[in-house]
Design an enzyme around this catalytic site. Structure first.
Site, PDB file in Angstrom:
ATOM      1  N   SER A   1      40.342  27.102  29.050  1.00 49.15           N
ATOM      2  CA  SER A   1      40.203  28.557  29.144  1.00 49.15           C
ATOM      3  C   SER A   1      39.958  28.993  30.578  1.00 49.15           C
ATOM      4  O   SER A   1      39.460  28.225  31.410  1.00 49.15           O
ATOM      5  CB  SER A   1      39.050  29.031  28.268  1.00 49.15           C
ATOM      6  OG  SER A   1      39.244  28.634  26.928  1.00 49.15           O
ATOM      7  N   GLN A   2      40.275  30.257  30.820  1.00 44.75           N
ATOM      8  CA  GLN A   2      39.993  30.900  32.107  1.00 44.75           C
ATOM      9  C   GLN A   2      38.488  30.795  32.397  1.00 44.75           C
ATOM     10  O   GLN A   2      37.687  30.936  31.471  1.00 44.75           O
ATOM     11  CB  GLN A   2      40.392  32.356  31.904  1.00 44.75           C
ATOM     12  CG  GLN A   2      40.391  33.243  33.084  1.00 44.75           C
ATOM     13  CD  GLN A   2      40.896  34.624  32.674  1.00 44.75           C
ATOM     14  OE1 GLN A   2      41.375  34.805  31.543  1.00 44.75           O
ATOM     15  NE2 GLN A   2      40.798  35.550  33.568  1.00 44.75           N
TER      16      GLN A   2
END
Ligand code: SAH
Length: 242
Positions: free
Chosen positions: A52-53
């Site tokens: 994920s970011q």
């Protein structure tokens, strides 16, 4: 990366930011993406999955911790993560919780994450291969549960059951591409529940946070929503069966 999370997104949780600062994100991404490890975006980790970011990891961590007044490490507590992926979120959680149990459905990713975590010396993270929809019965109940894959319909019942009373579950939930980051707090006193009265009632806490109380299974939950995010899908066991 830290500056972006703080200044662009306004996430000012110093405890979370200090942990992010300590964990070498480049060790959790494939070699070819190392140069981009601290950029403001998710990265491919193979098998159609992503790490994920950074902001998403920071927010989910913040939401797990900030449920009580004052944000402090929860060292005596156990957290369950569904969707180990690269192992990065688990590494972050290992600095904040006593023990991290994490389940990954893709065996190759689970093995790679296990190896990375071992090599970096994270001894309080336990990785299991399998579907997270059944939770981790032998280690339950958990103080916190985080689902790092997008839930299409409902939070799997077992995960709610394996959450302690007063515990918190964070997951991206919703039909289709847009998922809403959602926090469920299992209420300690379901006794005050009155069918039809409390159900679905909405209380505005601040501009961003909407709280409602719902009953799921045998317990009541306070539910808050924190904006739209995109995630790889949460795979149900039945999806993989012919
Ligand atoms: N938390 C990860 C990113 C997760 S991406 C990190 O820090 O890198 C979502 C992961 O959830 C993927 O690896 C995917 O394989 C896994 N996943 C999807 N459905 C699952 C399920 N039912 N049980 C366990 N893992 C699942």
């Amino acid at each position: 990366m830290i500056r972006v999370i703080r200044d662009k997104y306004g996430l000012n949780n110093n405890l979370v930011l200090s942990v992010l600062e300590k964990i070498p994100r480049e060790k959790f991404v494939p070699r070819e993406h190392r140069a981009a490890a601290y950029e403001d975006k998710p990265l491919d980790i193979g098998f159609g999955q992503t790490i994920s970011q950074p902001y998403t990891v920071a927010l989910m961590t913040h939401l797990l911790l900030a449920v009580r007044p004052g944000v402090a490490p929860r060292k005596g507590e156990k957290v369950l993560e569904i969707g180990t992926g690269s192992g990065y979120q688990a590494a972050i959680l290992s600095k904040l919780f006593g023990k991290v149990y994490t389940i990954e459905i893709i065996p190759e990713l689970a093995r790679r994450a296990k190896k990375t975590l071992r090599e970096l010396g994270f001894r309080n993270v336990f990785v299991k291969i399998g579907s997270g929809e059944w939770g981790w019965e032998e280690q339950a109940p958990f103080d916190a549960v985080v689902i790092t894959a997008g839930i299409e319909d409902e939070i799997p019942e077992r995960l709610l059951e394996q959450l302690k009373s007063g515990g918190v579950l964070v997951a991206p939930v919703g039909k289709g591409y847009d998922k809403v980051m959602t926090r469920y707090v299992k209420l300690k006193t379901p006794a005050y529940w009155h069918e039809g009265k409390t159900q679905g009632s909405k209380v505005k806490v601040s501009e961003e946070e909407v709280t409602k109380i719902v009953r799921l299974g045998g317990s009541c939950y306070q539910i808050q929503e924190f904006g739209t995010f995109h995630f790889v899908p949460f795979v149900k066991g039945s999806d993989t069966l012919d």
